[in-house]
Write an enzyme that holds these catalytic residues in place. Structure first.
Site, PDB file in Angstrom:
ATOM      1  N   HIS A 369      -5.952 -14.489  -6.430  1.00  0.00           N
ATOM      2  CA  HIS A 369      -7.299 -14.326  -5.879  1.00  0.00           C
ATOM      3  C   HIS A 369      -7.495 -15.152  -4.625  1.00  0.00           C
ATOM      4  CE1 HIS A 369      -9.012 -12.889  -9.946  1.00  0.00           C
ATOM      5  NE2 HIS A 369      -8.418 -11.950  -9.263  1.00  0.00           N
ATOM      6  N   ARG A 476      -6.780   1.049   0.074  1.00  0.00           N
ATOM      7  CA  ARG A 476      -6.114   0.860  -1.226  1.00  0.00           C
ATOM      8  C   ARG A 476      -7.180   0.533  -2.272  1.00  0.00           C
ATOM      9  NH1 ARG A 476      -1.923  -1.896   2.274  1.00  0.00           N
ATOM     10  NH2 ARG A 476       0.095  -0.959   1.751  1.00  0.00           N
ATOM     11  N   ARG A 512      -7.406   6.160  -0.938  1.00  0.00           N
ATOM     12  CA  ARG A 512      -6.275   6.496  -1.801  1.00  0.00           C
ATOM     13  C   ARG A 512      -6.693   6.236  -3.238  1.00  0.00           C
ATOM     14  NH1 ARG A 512      -0.678   3.342  -1.304  1.00  0.00           N
ATOM     15  NH2 ARG A 512      -1.858   1.681  -2.313  1.00  0.00           N
ATOM     16  N   GLU A 611       5.856   9.483  -0.509  1.00  0.00           N
ATOM     17  CA  GLU A 611       6.514   8.222  -0.882  1.00  0.00           C
ATOM     18  C   GLU A 611       7.759   8.456  -1.711  1.00  0.00           C
ATOM     19  OE1 GLU A 611       3.266   4.989  -1.805  1.00  0.00           O
ATOM     20  OE2 GLU A 611       2.715   6.867  -2.756  1.00  0.00           O
ATOM     21  N   ASN A 634       6.917   2.271   2.740  1.00  0.00           N
ATOM     22  CA  ASN A 634       7.354   1.148   1.889  1.00  0.00           C
ATOM     23  C   ASN A 634       8.044   1.686   0.642  1.00  0.00           C
ATOM     24  OD1 ASN A 634       5.845  -0.266   3.731  1.00  0.00           O
ATOM     25  ND2 ASN A 634       4.112  -0.611   2.362  1.00  0.00           N
ATOM     26  N   ASP A 635       7.380   2.634  -0.018  1.00  0.00           N
ATOM     27  CA  ASP A 635       7.984   3.196  -1.219  1.00  0.00           C
ATOM     28  C   ASP A 635       9.069   4.210  -0.879  1.00  0.00           C
ATOM     29  OD1 ASP A 635       6.983   2.004  -3.593  1.00  0.00           O
ATOM     30  OD2 ASP A 635       5.005   2.790  -3.084  1.00  0.00           O
ATOM     31  N   ARG A 645      11.845  -2.868  -3.178  1.00  0.00           N
ATOM     32  CA  ARG A 645      11.192  -3.326  -1.941  1.00  0.00           C
ATOM     33  C   ARG A 645      10.807  -4.800  -2.002  1.00  0.00           C
ATOM     34  NH1 ARG A 645       5.396  -0.090  -2.045  1.00  0.00           N
ATOM     35  NH2 ARG A 645       4.408  -1.866  -1.057  1.00  0.00           N
ATOM     36  N   CYS A 682       1.671   5.156   7.067  1.00  0.00           N
ATOM     37  CA  CYS A 682       0.848   3.979   6.746  1.00  0.00           C
ATOM     38  C   CYS A 682       1.627   2.851   6.075  1.00  0.00           C
ATOM     39  CB  CYS A 682      -0.343   4.373   5.889  1.00  0.00           C
ATOM     40  SG  CYS A 682       0.118   5.042   4.287  1.00  0.00           S
TER      41      CYS A 682
HETATM   42  C1  PEP Z   1       3.717   2.608   0.967  1.00  0.00           C
HETATM   43  O1  PEP Z   1       4.331   2.762  -0.075  1.00  0.00           O
HETATM   44  O2  PEP Z   1       4.251   2.658   2.091  1.00  0.00           O
HETATM   45  C2  PEP Z   1       2.273   2.338   0.956  1.00  0.00           C
HETATM   46  C3  PEP Z   1       1.575   2.313   2.070  1.00  0.00           C
HETATM   47  O3  PEP Z   1       1.709   2.079  -0.232  1.00  0.00           O
HETATM   48  P1  PEP Z   1       1.775   0.661  -0.955  1.00  0.00           P
HETATM   49  O4  PEP Z   1       2.382  -0.308   0.022  1.00  0.00           O
HETATM   50  O5  PEP Z   1       0.376   0.322  -1.326  1.00  0.00           O
HETATM   51  O6  PEP Z   1       2.661   0.966  -2.116  1.00  0.00           O
HETATM   52 MG    MG Z   2       3.298   3.009  -1.956  1.00  0.00          MG
END
Ligand code: PEP
Ligand code: MG
Length: 755
Positions: A369, A476, A512, A611, A634-635, A645, A682
């Protein structure tokens, strides 16, 4: 009822201890008497007290039962033997068969081979280990939990004598490092980026408890009651402060925290400790020590966070009891670098934000937090900076380079100079970015790229104004769920989404739906223990299996939009059928609105994240159904490379600028363009100028990133000859190289692209 071992009850023992401690004789003589007293009372053949000396060595200072010639001779390093183990882990040990323990270290001079069982506890003072208190028995005795607790209470009382400077010269340095006083560089993890220079302020004012043993438990219980009342009113006042009450999630975090102040289990444990003969403050301290000892065993991140909140409260209560309330506002230096073991969000808000430059913690995680709040307030944090509390002294000059997860204590003038330059350069860059706020993100040859924000807290919405971004490309929603202690119902969610849309004004916001599971756990939700959580029951998979959750979220978003534009995006879609199922839920909600005569959003746009590689292979079908796509690199990259990751060991192994990645991403962009469906990216790579350059080069015209990245990416774009880059990349993408990073850097250098 006293246990069968012949206890005389801890209260009586504490009284006798107090008499010895206040009695005549040198500190050594009193300690000798004390170990005799404890051994007798606990029906143990041995009671020994080890004291921490310079160089982190534990020296046997007094013993009843071991050979007297071992006193001041037997020494164990931190972590060495069972005694060293207790000190190193700050946790008690109770072993019926101590000699079979792998850490048992035999010291012939003590004659301890005849004792089979051992119970030992750390002696803790001012948050540090000051020594270890041990009892031993010849038989294989099974010490009870109650006995361990009693020994802990005694150790607390003893801390006063051990740390009080009478046994060892107080000027004897405890730090192992002969270089104490010299400069140090400590590595941690970046919890909130940024650079800062300031003077060290120890967050916990190192409260010294002067009275440990109580005359009358009833009086102490009364003192506890009034301190709890005082603490609750202070928390209420904090909740009512205008910046908090307007702060959305900031308020939720504090409310969760306020709940702990009502926690009966916690207060019950303090009352129990008072009943055992301690003063109210000693009882609070004891619960705090116990909490810390337990904390070191717990790995579940959510539980650890709750315990940190609890630790924060313990401290707060201690301050109320001892009257050391001031966070020394008056004495705070101009530029404060706070140093803490851990910290709760409320504690951070106690400090004058105008002076607070950075926070360094021994513990902490990115989802804590305090990290969420600090990021929202733009305060750099380095967490898990192990050993910082040992090495720092109040007032020390500290340089915090949170971007690179490092902290410099008492840095040399050269380091300070170079950091001051970096800070100045950063400030100049910020001014430059601010000046570009209203300029388009346009390449030198006239292609405009839409730059958007990734957000997760209501407070992030102010960044639309600050950066001049086009909209929120990724909201998010799970972050708001994560900071609450209970599931937000439709009403609460509607209010939250409405405030987000209100703050966005004419800027589009892409919500999302809940992306929980994997590393994002909800306190009130039962998560599966998948072996590979990132590939487990998470995200939309939960949403489709528990449609009530998803339906409520969609209902809240539609209600919040109240006829305005609404963009909903589904995460972790793996096959087209899953998007269809999610869309069905949306349609059912729209139908429901129509039946009730409530407004439906106009326009309503539905899209998915890309993703999962499987989805990237179904684009022609998917693109017929969606209004937009957003690539979650990212995913996508973690699944493409089969690489966790979050694994630091693998983070550099594969490159996001490898030809394989760029070919896949180019393919997605091309399909989108052909179908006339806008595609955004993103993931984190969108916010890094070199990566963003490559993305624009392969066809992306919309990127979404953290607010701090908008300026640097815009500067890059405004210096980019795009057509030249496109032809440069055309052949490069077919290579089998590990990465095109070097090739892209060379292009940027040769063509004057500002990175
Ligand atoms: C991603 O996976 O690139 C993404 C933007 O979602 P998160 O980082 O919240 O998993
Ligand atoms: Mg993701």
């Amino acid at each position: 009822m006293p246990p069968a071992t012949g206890w005389t009850g801890s209260r009586q023992l504490l009284r006798r201890l107090r008499n010895v401690m206040a009695g005549a004789g040198t500190a050594q003589q009193r300690l000798d008497q004390i170990v005799r007293l404890i051994a007798g009372d606990m029906v143990a053949e041995v009671c020994s007290c080890y004291v921490m000396r310079a160089g982190e060595v534990l020296e046997l200072f007094a013993t009843e039962g071991l050979k007297p010639e071992a006193v001041h001779k037997t020494r164990l390093g931190l972590g060495e033997g069972l005694v060293g183990d207790i000190a190193a882990h700050m946790r008690p040990l109770a072993l019926a068969d101590a000699q079979s323990h792998p850490n048992f270290a035999y010291r012939p001079e003590t004659g301890e081979e005849i004792y089979h069982s051992l119970m030992g506890v750390p002696i803790i003072g001012a948050g540090r280990v000051r020594g270890v208190l041990v009892v031993q028995n010849r038989t294989q005795r099974n010490y009870t939990e109650e006995e361990v607790e009693t020994l802990e209470t005694i150790a607390m009382v003893l801390a006063e004598l051990v740390a009080g400077g009478q046994l060892i010269d107080p000027s004897e340095p405890l730090a192992a490092d002969p270089a104490a006083g010299h400069q140090f560089r400590i590595e941690g993890v970046r919890l909130s980026g940024g650079l800062a220079i300031g003077s060290a302020v120890l967050h916990q004012p190192r409260i010294t408890i002067t009275r440990m043993i109580a005359e009358d438990p009833q009086v102490e219980l009364g003192r506890l009651r009034s301190a709890v009342t005082g603490m609750r009113s202070a928390l209420d006042a904090m909740l009512a402060a205008p910046d908090v009450s307007a702060g959305g999630e900031l308020r939720d975090v504090l409310e969760t925290y306020r709940m702990f102040a009502e926690d009966r289990g916690w207060l019950g444990r303090i009352r129990e400790a008072i009943q055992s003969g301690l003063t109210a403050e000693a009882a609070v301290q004891k619960v705090l020590n116990d909490t810390r000892a337990r904390m070191s065993q717990i790995t579940d991140p959510y539980l650890r966070e709750r315990l940190l909140d609890l630790e924060d409260l313990n401290n707060r209560l201690l301050q109320h009891l001892t009257g050391t309330m001031a966070t020394a506002e008056t004495a705070l230096p101009e530029d404060v670098v706070l140093i803490a073991r851990s910290m709760g969000p409320a504690e951070l808000l106690d400090y004058d934000r105008a002076r607070l430059r950075a926070l360094v913690m021994e513990e902490g995680s990115g989802t804590s937090h305090v990290a969420i709040v600090a990021r929202a307030l733009d305060i750099p944090i380095v967490g898990r900076a192990r050993g910082v509390l040992e090495k720092v002294e109040p007032g020390d000059r500290v340089v915090v380079d949170a971007d690179n997860a490092q902290v410099f204590l008492r840095p040399s003038d050269e380091i300070v100079d170079s950091f001051e330059q970096s800070v100045r350069a950063r400030e100049a860059a910020q001014r430059h970015y601010a000046a570009l706020r209203d300029q388009p993100a346009e390449t030198v040859d006239g292609t405009v790229v839409s730059l958007n924000l990734n957000a997760g807290l209501l407070i992030d919405m102010s960044n639309l104004d600050v950066t001049g971004a086009d909209g929120v490309g990724l909201y998010r929603t799970e972050i708001a769920f994560m900071v609450r202690s209970e599931y937000p119902d439709v009403k609460v969610q509607t209010e939250l989404y409405r405030r987000i849309l209100d703050r966005a004004g004419n800027h589009p916001v892409t919500f999302r739906t809940l992306d929980v599971g994997a590393d994002k756990k909800l306190p009130y939700f039962e998560h599966e223990d998948d072996e590979n959580p990132a590939m487990g029951w998470r995200s939309l998979r939960i949403g489709l299996d528990r449609p009530a959750i998803l339906r409520q979220q969609i209902r809240a978003m539609i209600a919040a939009a109240a006829g305005r534009r609404l963009r909903i995006m589904f995460p972790m879609v793996t096959e087209v059928a899953e998007f269809d199922a999610a869309r069905e839920l949306v349609n059912a909600e729209l139908e429901r609105c129509r039946r009730h005569g409530s407004p439906v959003p106009a326009p309503l746009e539905l899209g998915t994240m890309v993703e999962v590689p499987a989805l990237a292979l179904q684009l022609p079908h998917l693109l017929k159904r969606v209004d937009f796509l957003s690539v979650g690199s990212n995913d996508l990259l973690q699944f493409l490379f089969a690489t966790d990751r979050g694994s630091p060991r693998l983070s550099e192994r594969y490159d996001s600028l490898s030809p394989v990645v760029l070919r896949l991403l180019a393919d997605i962009a091309r399909h989108g363009e052909k179908a006339g469906v806008p595609v955004t990216l993103c993931g984190e790579m969108a916010g890094r100028p070199l990566e963003a350059m490559a993305l624009v080069g392969i066809g992306y015209r919309s990127l979404s990133m953290a607010a701090v990245s908008v300026g640097p990416v815009k500067v890059m774009l405004r210096s980019l000859p795009l057509v030249a880059l496109q032809s440069y990349l055309a052949s490069a993408l077919d290579r089998a190289d590990h990465s095109l990073r070097g090739v892209l850097q060379a292009f940027a250098r040769d063509r004057g692209v500002i990175l």
